[in-house]
Design a protein around this motif. Sequence first.
Motif, mmCIF file in Angstrom:
data_model
loop_
_atom_site.group_PDB
_atom_site.id
_atom_site.type_symbol
_atom_site.label_atom_id
_atom_site.label_comp_id
_atom_site.label_asym_id
_atom_site.label_seq_id
_atom_site.Cartn_x
_atom_site.Cartn_y
_atom_site.Cartn_z
ATOM 1 N N GLY A 1 7.092 -9.598 2.769
ATOM 2 C CA GLY A 1 5.792 -9.761 2.118
ATOM 3 C C GLY A 1 5.752 -10.954 1.191
ATOM 4 N N ILE B 1 -9.778 -2.462 -1.236
ATOM 5 C CA ILE B 1 -9.100 -3.687 -0.834
ATOM 6 C C ILE B 1 -10.113 -4.676 -0.242
ATOM 7 C CG2 ILE B 1 -7.096 -2.213 -0.392
ATOM 8 C CD1 ILE B 1 -7.146 -3.221 2.494
ATOM 9 N N THR C 1 16.645 0.838 -0.612
ATOM 10 C CA THR C 1 17.799 -0.006 -0.303
ATOM 11 C C THR C 1 17.375 -1.453 -0.478
ATOM 12 O OG1 THR C 1 18.502 1.643 1.309
ATOM 13 C CG2 THR C 1 19.482 -0.543 1.512
ATOM 14 N N VAL D 1 17.806 -5.431 -0.417
ATOM 15 C CA VAL D 1 18.618 -6.497 0.181
ATOM 16 C C VAL D 1 18.955 -7.502 -0.911
ATOM 17 C CG1 VAL D 1 18.612 -8.389 1.844
ATOM 18 C CG2 VAL D 1 17.670 -6.168 2.470
ATOM 19 N N TRP E 1 0.829 -1.213 0.000
ATOM 20 C CA TRP E 1 0.000 0.000 0.000
ATOM 21 C C TRP E 1 0.862 1.261 0.000
ATOM 22 C CZ3 TRP E 1 -3.784 -2.777 -1.280
ATOM 23 C CH2 TRP E 1 -4.053 -3.983 -0.626
ATOM 24 N N SER F 1 5.310 -9.448 -2.739
ATOM 25 C CA SER F 1 5.974 -8.234 -3.230
ATOM 26 C C SER F 1 6.834 -8.486 -4.464
ATOM 27 C CB SER F 1 6.762 -7.530 -2.117
ATOM 28 O OG SER F 1 7.832 -8.299 -1.710
ATOM 29 N N ILE G 1 17.340 -14.329 -1.662
ATOM 30 C CA ILE G 1 18.141 -13.424 -0.836
ATOM 31 C C ILE G 1 18.922 -14.151 0.276
ATOM 32 C CG2 ILE G 1 16.965 -11.227 -1.301
ATOM 33 C CD1 ILE G 1 15.350 -11.557 1.206
#
Length: 579
Positions: A162, A61, A115, A117, A50, A165, A394
């Motif tokens: 998330g 939503i 930023t 990761v 959001w 995402s 990651i």
Amino acid sequence: MSTSSRGVLDQPVCIIGAGVAGLINAHVLLQDGFTNVTLLTRDASVGGVWARERVYPGLYINNVHGEYRFSCLDMPPPERSGATGGRLTGIAMRDYAEKFYETHLKGKAHFSFQTEVLGIERRRASPAGDPNEPSIWSVRVKVLLSGQVREENFARIILATGGCSNPQVPPYLSEAAASGAGYRGLVFHTSKFSTKLDEVLELVKPRENANGHENERVVVIGGGKSAQDVCAKLANEGRRVTIVFDRTDVFLATPDPIPDFARKSRFLSILHPHRVLKSRLERFLHTTWLGGKIVHAVMDLLSTTSYKAYNIPLDSPFRRAHSLFWSVRLSDDGAVRSDSFYSLVGAGAIDVVAPHRVKGYSTDGSGVTLNDGTTLSAKVVLLATGYQSSWTGIFTKETIEEIGFGKHAPTLPIEDNWQYSSMKDGPKPHPDSRQWTTTIYRGIVPAKNLLHRDFAIAGALFTANPGYTNEVVAHWISSYFQNDRMNIPRTTEKALVEAEKESVWMKIRFPDMLSWVNDSYSASLDFWTWPQAADELLEDMGVLPQRSGGGWFTWPFKIIDTKELSTLGEERRALRFEH
Ligand SMILES: Cc1cc2nc3c(=O)[nH]c(=O)nc-3n(C[C@H](O)[C@H](O)[C@H](O)COP(=O)(O)OP(=O)(O)OC[C@H]3O[C@@H](n4cnc5c(N)ncnc54)[C@H](O)[C@@H]3O)c2cc1C
């Protein structure tokens, strides 16, 4: 305060993600006295799904007012609240996340925006049970504006990236495939819809100016909530839009808003079986013949009411949806609105091509080709093809292996040990579910790493009330990091068995949600049963569960309000001193 907890409080914690899960975790840690909290996000602002860069006017939503709110900050009712039953908008969510940041976090936690990761590696594990010897987590990040890559070290990690995402696009529909086929239009995934909206409106003429040109339209591929949202927005902007899907999410809708005692209470949650049936009423509903019949009769009534609310014909492809009982692929449309997806379909403002699949881009460069060979020409192709796990990629292989984060071969048979009458004659678990399992205890901590108390996942409990569950999880994680006494397994072996049992349950309960059970969400699909899941976590912490109260008859209808969590920090502190 003991020296050991003071030590933990001063050790650096990194929260990856600044969506609602990251924000509430940061707040609870700060309230508990953690002094060194860093949030990393690749976005330019807070809010995650959001965030300012993702929402657009007209985005509604799945949730209603009160379901996405934390106990320490009120949320004003969204626009048109009376008519929509408090349906939340994307803009209301953005404003809430930004206000939460300004009020509770700005200047208190360290934020690194934009930023990304790139990698997380554990260089040294804390000795299990000794919080004074912190772990060393090395986090490699890229500063998106400068391109600079650097490493930072932390004692503890909260992964709040998330489940939704990272976009998922099948290779044959990708932007590269489009340019390979010589497609002349614009192609992008729905995750970029907000930033590309002006370009789309510029490119595709309004219906009345299209002069019948076939390609003056947007083709949306996919039948889920994101597909429906973007179709509604484009149709409301007067553009021609065609949705193509094979199968869609089931939806809930009612002519009028559902009253709070049914919508915001335990009522809907007890109609769905949980792994553990606590109350007599739940045991009646899920273990007796009559109870099972009642459960399915109510589910059928909800489905019928929803189809009726929008006059969906019996032969409509929208009736070929996932099951309301056996799936969590659900779109909650709420009270009927004239500008919603289903109203616009009914009014002929959205063309529906279903059940169909898109095979790829047409060789003439005009659009896409369907499985029956038809070509749909379009100036814009919008890929509403879903999202994938933000976790994979990651972590180094060694770290995944060391903390037990990845999927692995099951050690328990996929057997229905519950034998609930409400789950009789359901779909069989997918054969692939026998190959893999994940063992994430409570959907928060990889069971193999439970004793180290240096790593947790936030936001991975799939829930219909993200405000309430995320806040409870944040307290659970803070207690866990502080080495509080908790009702959780004392050995790794027990944790692994418990976590795998949770996974078996999810595979049986939601047979078509295999990819989530095996990959991104693991044992945490408590969508309907979020109150029971939250109660379990409260019990783990040794604080009062079922906080909405009520008498023997009224408890299922008592409204659950996040405010009932406002004293949780104090209650946990009191327990710590008692111990
Ligand atoms: C289009 C869409 C619609 C949805 N609709 C609903 C709905 O109506 N109701 C509902 O309950 N849920 C909905 N969801 C699910 C939604 O994702 C969650 O409910 C919730 O908002 C997620 O919050 P979160 O904080 O866990 O994650 P997110 O909001 O996804 O936040 C993730 C954060 O992690 C950061 N991040 C991720 N990877 C990295 C990385 N490698 N480096 C740095 N930062 C990173 C992101 O920048 C972001 O800050 C929807 C999801 C999508 C995608």
